[in-house]
Design a protein around this motif. Structure first.
Motif, PDB file in Angstrom:
ATOM      1  N   ASP A 219       0.852  -1.187   0.000  1.00 46.68           N
ATOM      2  CA  ASP A 219       0.000   0.000   0.000  1.00 46.68           C
ATOM      3  C   ASP A 219       0.887   1.234   0.000  1.00 46.68           C
ATOM      4  O   ASP A 219       1.867   1.312   0.762  1.00 46.68           O
ATOM      5  CB  ASP A 219      -0.910   0.010   1.231  1.00 46.68           C
ATOM      6  CG  ASP A 219      -1.955  -1.101   1.181  1.00 46.68           C
ATOM      7  OD1 ASP A 219      -2.304  -1.524   0.060  1.00 46.68           O
ATOM      8  OD2 ASP A 219      -2.400  -1.536   2.262  1.00 46.68           O
ATOM      9  N   PRO A 220       0.594   2.232  -0.843  1.00 46.58           N
ATOM     10  CA  PRO A 220       1.451   3.424  -0.923  1.00 46.58           C
ATOM     11  C   PRO A 220       1.439   4.211   0.379  1.00 46.58           C
ATOM     12  O   PRO A 220       0.516   4.091   1.191  1.00 46.58           O
ATOM     13  CB  PRO A 220       0.823   4.230  -2.072  1.00 46.58           C
ATOM     14  CG  PRO A 220      -0.597   3.764  -2.136  1.00 46.58           C
ATOM     15  CD  PRO A 220      -0.570   2.314  -1.735  1.00 46.58           C
ATOM     16  N   PRO A 221       2.452   5.033   0.612  1.00 45.83           N
ATOM     17  CA  PRO A 221       2.525   5.805   1.863  1.00 45.83           C
ATOM     18  C   PRO A 221       1.482   6.910   1.957  1.00 45.83           C
ATOM     19  O   PRO A 221       1.244   7.433   3.042  1.00 45.83           O
ATOM     20  CB  PRO A 221       3.939   6.392   1.826  1.00 45.83           C
ATOM     21  CG  PRO A 221       4.265   6.468   0.367  1.00 45.83           C
ATOM     22  CD  PRO A 221       3.616   5.271  -0.256  1.00 45.83           C
ATOM     23  N   ALA A 222       0.867   7.273   0.835  1.00 44.68           N
ATOM     24  CA  ALA A 222      -0.160   8.321   0.836  1.00 44.68           C
ATOM     25  C   ALA A 222      -0.970   8.186  -0.445  1.00 44.68           C
ATOM     26  O   ALA A 222      -0.492   7.660  -1.447  1.00 44.68           O
ATOM     27  CB  ALA A 222       0.466   9.709   0.929  1.00 44.68           C
ATOM     28  N   GLU A 223      -2.215   8.657  -0.384  1.00 44.84           N
ATOM     29  CA  GLU A 223      -3.042   8.642  -1.584  1.00 44.84           C
ATOM     30  C   GLU A 223      -2.536   9.654  -2.604  1.00 44.84           C
ATOM     31  O   GLU A 223      -2.497   9.382  -3.801  1.00 44.84           O
ATOM     32  CB  GLU A 223      -4.504   8.942  -1.223  1.00 44.84           C
ATOM     33  CG  GLU A 223      -5.186   7.827  -0.437  1.00 44.84           C
ATOM     34  CD  GLU A 223      -6.669   8.108  -0.243  1.00 44.84           C
ATOM     35  OE1 GLU A 223      -7.172   9.098  -0.824  1.00 44.84           O
ATOM     36  OE2 GLU A 223      -7.313   7.341   0.489  1.00 44.84           O
ATOM     37  N   ASP A 224      -2.144  10.823  -2.132  1.00 50.20           N
ATOM     38  CA  ASP A 224      -1.615  11.865  -3.000  1.00 50.20           C
ATOM     39  C   ASP A 224      -0.088  11.824  -2.937  1.00 50.20           C
ATOM     40  O   ASP A 224       0.530  12.417  -2.057  1.00 50.20           O
ATOM     41  CB  ASP A 224      -2.138  13.237  -2.555  1.00 50.20           C
ATOM     42  CG  ASP A 224      -1.775  14.349  -3.534  1.00 50.20           C
ATOM     43  OD1 ASP A 224      -0.908  14.125  -4.396  1.00 50.20           O
ATOM     44  OD2 ASP A 224      -2.360  15.446  -3.424  1.00 50.20           O
ATOM     45  N   LEU A 225       0.516  11.100  -3.884  1.00 52.44           N
ATOM     46  CA  LEU A 225       1.971  10.944  -3.854  1.00 52.44           C
ATOM     47  C   LEU A 225       2.690  12.242  -4.192  1.00 52.44           C
ATOM     48  O   LEU A 225       3.814  12.470  -3.729  1.00 52.44           O
ATOM     49  CB  LEU A 225       2.397   9.835  -4.807  1.00 52.44           C
ATOM     50  CG  LEU A 225       2.118   8.411  -4.338  1.00 52.44           C
ATOM     51  CD1 LEU A 225       2.564   7.409  -5.383  1.00 52.44           C
ATOM     52  CD2 LEU A 225       2.813   8.124  -3.012  1.00 52.44           C
ATOM     53  N   ALA A 226       2.082  13.095  -5.002  1.00 54.08           N
ATOM     54  CA  ALA A 226       2.713  14.375  -5.310  1.00 54.08           C
ATOM     55  C   ALA A 226       2.860  15.215  -4.046  1.00 54.08           C
ATOM     56  O   ALA A 226       3.918  15.808  -3.796  1.00 54.08           O
ATOM     57  CB  ALA A 226       1.901  15.119  -6.362  1.00 54.08           C
ATOM     58  N   ALA A 227       1.798  15.260  -3.228  1.00 50.72           N
ATOM     59  CA  ALA A 227       1.877  16.004  -1.973  1.00 50.72           C
ATOM     60  C   ALA A 227       2.860  15.334  -1.008  1.00 50.72           C
ATOM     61  O   ALA A 227       3.579  16.010  -0.270  1.00 50.72           O
ATOM     62  CB  ALA A 227       0.494  16.093  -1.334  1.00 50.72           C
ATOM     63  N   TYR A 228       2.899  14.004  -1.014  1.00 48.72           N
ATOM     64  CA  TYR A 228       3.818  13.266  -0.143  1.00 48.72           C
ATOM     65  C   TYR A 228       5.270  13.612  -0.483  1.00 48.72           C
ATOM     66  O   TYR A 228       6.084  13.880   0.406  1.00 48.72           O
ATOM     67  CB  TYR A 228       3.570  11.772  -0.310  1.00 48.72           C
ATOM     68  CG  TYR A 228       4.566  10.889   0.400  1.00 48.72           C
ATOM     69  CD1 TYR A 228       4.452  10.620   1.758  1.00 48.72           C
ATOM     70  CD2 TYR A 228       5.623  10.301  -0.298  1.00 48.72           C
ATOM     71  CE1 TYR A 228       5.366   9.804   2.406  1.00 48.72           C
ATOM     72  CE2 TYR A 228       6.544   9.483   0.337  1.00 48.72           C
ATOM     73  CZ  TYR A 228       6.412   9.237   1.692  1.00 48.72           C
ATOM     74  OH  TYR A 228       7.317   8.426   2.329  1.00 48.72           O
ATOM     75  N   VAL A 229       5.597  13.618  -1.775  1.00 50.92           N
ATOM     76  CA  VAL A 229       6.960  13.946  -2.190  1.00 50.92           C
ATOM     77  C   VAL A 229       7.269  15.402  -1.885  1.00 50.92           C
ATOM     78  O   VAL A 229       8.358  15.737  -1.410  1.00 50.92           O
ATOM     79  CB  VAL A 229       7.150  13.645  -3.688  1.00 50.92           C
ATOM     80  CG1 VAL A 229       8.491  14.185  -4.181  1.00 50.92           C
ATOM     81  CG2 VAL A 229       7.077  12.147  -3.938  1.00 50.92           C
ATOM     82  N   SER A 230       6.318  16.293  -2.147  1.00 49.33           N
ATOM     83  CA  SER A 230       6.532  17.703  -1.873  1.00 49.33           C
ATOM     84  C   SER A 230       6.832  17.934  -0.392  1.00 49.33           C
ATOM     85  O   SER A 230       7.762  18.671  -0.041  1.00 49.33           O
ATOM     86  CB  SER A 230       5.297  18.508  -2.288  1.00 49.33           C
ATOM     87  OG  SER A 230       5.437  19.865  -1.937  1.00 49.33           O
ATOM     88  N   GLN A 231       6.066  17.286   0.474  1.00 50.74           N
ATOM     89  CA  GLN A 231       6.305  17.429   1.912  1.00 50.74           C
ATOM     90  C   GLN A 231       7.646  16.834   2.306  1.00 50.74           C
ATOM     91  O   GLN A 231       8.352  17.371   3.165  1.00 50.74           O
ATOM     92  CB  GLN A 231       5.177  16.767   2.699  1.00 50.74           C
ATOM     93  CG  GLN A 231       5.263  16.992   4.200  1.00 50.74           C
ATOM     94  CD  GLN A 231       4.104  16.364   4.940  1.00 50.74           C
ATOM     95  OE1 GLN A 231       3.443  15.475   4.425  1.00 50.74           O
ATOM     96  NE2 GLN A 231       3.851  16.819   6.153  1.00 50.74           N
TER      97      GLN A 231
END
Length: 346
Positions: A219-231
C-alpha cells in the motif's frame, strides 16, 4: 492472399497513411474482393477503430476520430520521431507532461526493434537541447524508462545513490511510482534495508542490474503521492519545520512557490498556509522572507524570535551605513561628491 490478422494490420496502416481511400483502391492494395474489404472494415470497427464509409461512386473509406484512442501503427521514421520527442519531453521536466511522457516512452521502447533503438540512441547522443541548461540537474531518459518499467512490473531495483554530501551507497528497493515536479524527478520506493518508504532524486540514481525478483506491491505511503513527495523534499528532510500564513490567495502563491519549497494549502479566499523546512532557524528566516509575500508565523514561536533578531541586526546595519561615509575599494574613506579619497571634485 494475406492472412486475416495480417491483412487487418495492413488495412489499418493504409487508412492511417491517407485521409481517404476508395473501396476499389483498398481492395486492390490488399488483393481482396469488395465484400471481403467490407468485412475487414467491420472487424476494425469492432476493435474500436472509427472507420467512416461514404456510399456512391465518389465515396470511400476514412479513418475518423473516436471516443477513445485506438492503437496506432507507426512506420520506422515515425516511431523514431515519437521516441526522440518523448525522450526530450521527459528530460526537460515540462510541467504536466513529463510523467506522461515517461509512461508513453516506456511502452514504445518495449516494442522498438533493435535497429530503431540504435537510431533513437544515436539521435539523442548528438542532440543538445537548449532548455536543459535551465534545469538544476539533468536526468537520463534511459534511466527514467528503466525505472518506469520496474515500477510497472513490480520488480526489485538495485542502484547506487549519491547523497547530498556526495557519498555513494548501494540500495535495494521496491519501486512504486515516479513523481515529476517542474524541475526534478523523484522515485517513491520501499527501502528494503531501512524497512520504510523513501524518496530518491532520480538524477542521483545509477541503476545496477540485474534487477528483480518480482514483488507484491505494498500500500502506498499516501493517496496523494505528489503532496507526499513535496512534503518530504521541502519539510521532512529538514530539522527545522514551520507553519506560515501567507497573506495571498493560494492561486498567487502557487505561481511563485515550487513544490520543493513547501506544501501549500488554501485557508481562505485571501490567505493560504505554507508548511516548509530548513536546516536552521536563521536559514528559515531567509527562506520565508525571500518568498515575496507578506506573512504571519504560526509556528514555531522560536522563528518569531529569530525574525526579530534578524530585524534588529538589519536595523543596526542600516543605521551604521547611514552614519558612515562611503568607502573606496581599498577601504579608504571618501566624502560624497569626491573621488579617489583625495577631495578632488569628480
Amino acid at each position: 492472399m494475406l492472412e486475416t490478422s495480417a491483412r487487418l494490420l495492413r488495412l489499418l496502416s493504409l487508412l492511417q497513411a491517407h485521409r481517404e481511400w476508395s473501396g476499389a483502391d483498398l481492395a486492390g492494395r490488399l488483393g481482396v474482393s469488395a465484400r471481403t474489404l467490407r468485412r475487414d472494415v467491420d472487424r476494425l470497427r469492432e476493435l474500436g477503430y472509427p472507420v467512416n464509409a461514404s456510399p456512391g461512386t465518389g465515396g470511400g473509406y476514412q479513418l475518423g476520430a473516436g471516443a477513445e484512442l485506438p492503437p496506432l501503427l507507426l512506420d520506422d521514421d515515425e516511431a523514431v520521431a515519437v521516441a526522440v520527442g518523448l525522450r526530450t519531453a521527459a528530460g526537460q521536466g515540462i510541467d504536466g507532461i513529463g510523467e506522461t511522457s515517461v509512461r508513453a516512452l516506456a511502452k514504445l521502447e518495449q516494442v522498438l526493434p533493435n535497429r530503431l533503438r540504435r537510431r533513437v540512441g544515436a539521435l539523442n547522443a548528438v542532440t543538445v537541447p537548449m532548455l536543459r541548461s535551465t534545469l538544476p540537474s539533468s536526468v537520463d531518459p534511459a534511466v527514467l524508462t528503466e525505472l518506469a518499467h520496474l515500477c510497472r512490473d513490480s520488480e526489485r531495483l538495485r542502484f547506487e545513490y549519491r547523497g547530498h554530501d556526495g557519498t555513494t551507497t548501494r540500495r535495494s528497493v521496491e519501486p512504486h511510482r515516479l513523481v515529476c515536479t517542474e524541475r526534478r524527478w523523484y522515485l517513491v520506493a520501499w527501502d528494503l534495508d531501512r524497512d520504510d518508504w523513501r524518496t530518491f532524486r532520480v538524477d542521483r540514481v545509477t541503476p545496477r542490474p540485474p534487477h528483480g525478483p518480482r514483488f507484491v506491491p505494498r500500500d502506498p505511503p499516501a493517496e496523494d503521492l505528489a503532496a507526499y513527495v513535496s512534503q518530504g523534499v521541502s519539510t521532512r528532510a529538514y530539522a527545522t519545520h514551520a507553519l506560515v500564513r501567507l497573506l495571498a490567495p493560494l492561486e498567487d502563491a502557487l505561481q511563485h512557490i515550487s513544490p520543493s519549497a513547501g506544501v501549500l494549502e488554501a485557508e481562505s479566499t485571501d490567505t493560504c498556509l505554507l508548511r516548509c523546512g530548513a536546516g536552521s532557524l536563521d536559514v528559515m528566516v531567509i527562506h520565508v522572507v525571500m518568498l515575496g509575500f507578506d506573512f504571519e508565523v504560526l509556528e514555531p514561536v522560536e522563528l518569531i524570535e529569530a525574525i526579530r533578531r534578524t530585524r534588529d541586526r538589519l536595523d543596526g546595519a542600516l543605521a551604521r551605513a547611514a552614519q558612515s561615509p562611503p568607502r573606496t575599494a581599498d577601504g579608504a574613506g571618501r566624502t560624497p561628491g569626491t573621488r579617489n579619497g583625495s577631495g578632488a571634485a569628480s
